[in-house]
Write a protein that holds these residues in place. Structure first.
Motif, short mmCIF file in Angstrom:
data_model
loop_
_atom_site.label_atom_id
_atom_site.label_comp_id
_atom_site.label_asym_id
_atom_site.label_seq_id
_atom_site.Cartn_x
_atom_site.Cartn_y
_atom_site.Cartn_z
N ALA A 47 34.40 39.94 33.52
CA ALA A 47 33.09 39.55 34.04
C ALA A 47 32.06 39.49 32.93
O ALA A 47 31.22 38.58 32.88
CB ALA A 47 32.65 40.51 35.13
N LEU A 48 32.10 40.45 32.01
CA LEU A 48 31.17 40.45 30.89
C LEU A 48 31.40 39.22 30.01
O LEU A 48 30.44 38.56 29.59
CB LEU A 48 31.32 41.73 30.07
N ALA A 49 32.66 38.91 29.75
CA ALA A 49 32.97 37.72 28.93
C ALA A 49 32.49 36.46 29.63
O ALA A 49 31.92 35.57 28.98
CB ALA A 49 34.48 37.65 28.68
N ASP A 50 32.69 36.35 30.95
CA ASP A 50 32.20 35.19 31.70
C ASP A 50 30.69 35.09 31.63
O ASP A 50 30.12 34.01 31.48
CB ASP A 50 32.65 35.26 33.16
N SER A 51 30.02 36.24 31.75
CA SER A 51 28.56 36.25 31.68
C SER A 51 28.06 35.79 30.31
O SER A 51 27.15 34.97 30.21
CB SER A 51 28.03 37.65 31.99
N LYS A 52 28.69 36.31 29.25
CA LYS A 52 28.28 35.93 27.89
C LYS A 52 28.54 34.45 27.62
O LYS A 52 27.82 33.81 26.87
CB LYS A 52 29.00 36.79 26.86
N ALA A 53 29.60 33.92 28.23
CA ALA A 53 29.95 32.51 28.03
C ALA A 53 29.19 31.60 28.99
O ALA A 53 29.41 30.39 29.01
CB ALA A 53 31.46 32.32 28.20
N ASN A 54 28.30 32.20 29.80
CA ASN A 54 27.48 31.46 30.76
C ASN A 54 28.32 30.75 31.83
O ASN A 54 27.97 29.67 32.28
CB ASN A 54 26.55 30.48 30.05
N HIS A 55 29.44 31.36 32.23
CA HIS A 55 30.29 30.82 33.29
C HIS A 55 29.81 31.37 34.63
O HIS A 55 30.47 32.19 35.26
CB HIS A 55 31.75 31.19 33.07
N ARG A 56 28.67 30.90 35.07
CA ARG A 56 28.05 31.43 36.30
C ARG A 56 28.84 31.08 37.55
O ARG A 56 28.70 31.73 38.58
CB ARG A 56 26.60 30.91 36.43
N ASP A 57 29.69 30.06 37.50
CA ASP A 57 30.46 29.66 38.68
C ASP A 57 31.51 30.70 39.04
O ASP A 57 32.07 30.66 40.15
CB ASP A 57 31.10 28.30 38.46
N THR A 58 31.80 31.63 38.17
CA THR A 58 32.81 32.66 38.46
C THR A 58 32.24 33.82 39.26
O THR A 58 32.98 34.67 39.72
CB THR A 58 33.43 33.21 37.16
N PHE A 59 30.92 33.83 39.44
CA PHE A 59 30.27 34.92 40.16
C PHE A 59 29.93 34.52 41.58
O PHE A 59 29.69 33.35 41.86
CB PHE A 59 29.00 35.36 39.43
N VAL A 60 29.91 35.49 42.47
CA VAL A 60 29.57 35.27 43.87
C VAL A 60 28.23 35.95 44.15
O VAL A 60 27.99 37.06 43.69
CB VAL A 60 30.67 35.89 44.79
N ALA A 61 27.39 35.29 44.91
CA ALA A 61 26.08 35.86 45.25
C ALA A 61 26.28 37.13 46.08
O ALA A 61 27.23 37.25 46.86
CB ALA A 61 25.26 34.84 46.04
N ALA A 62 25.39 38.09 45.90
CA ALA A 62 25.49 39.36 46.62
C ALA A 62 25.44 39.15 48.13
O ALA A 62 26.05 39.91 48.89
CB ALA A 62 24.38 40.30 46.18
N ASP A 63 24.72 38.12 48.58
CA ASP A 63 24.62 37.85 50.02
C ASP A 63 25.94 37.38 50.60
O ASP A 63 26.18 37.49 51.80
CB ASP A 63 23.55 36.80 50.28
N ASP A 64 26.80 36.81 49.75
CA ASP A 64 28.10 36.31 50.23
C ASP A 64 29.09 37.44 50.29
O ASP A 64 30.09 37.42 50.86
CB ASP A 64 28.62 35.21 49.30
#
Length: 64
Positions: A47-64
């Motif tokens: 998750a940290l690597a995805d965040s640093k690479a700006n891969h926002r599509d790999t994250f799910v909104a907290a509301d979901d």
């Protein structure tokens, strides 16, 4: 960070250990991630690597 502790002296009079309140120990361990298993640590690293690479599509909104 402030830590409450007692110093334990060895038979030679030199510090040999420190005692800290259990709650402070738990906070230290959890704050450093030492309470996590290998799988959880791997997921956090990914998750940290995805965040640093700006891969926002790999994250799910907290509301979901």
């Amino acid at each position: 960070m402030s830590l409450t502790y007692q110093t334990v002296l060895g038979s030679d009079g030199k510090p040999s250990a420190a005692l800290i309140p259990w709650a402070e120990f738990v906070n230290l361990v959890e704050g450093q991630g030492h309470d996590l298993g290998d799988t959880e640590r791997d997921e956090l690293r990914e998750a940290l690597a995805d965040s640093k690479a700006n891969h926002r599509d790999t994250f799910v909104a907290a509301d979901d």
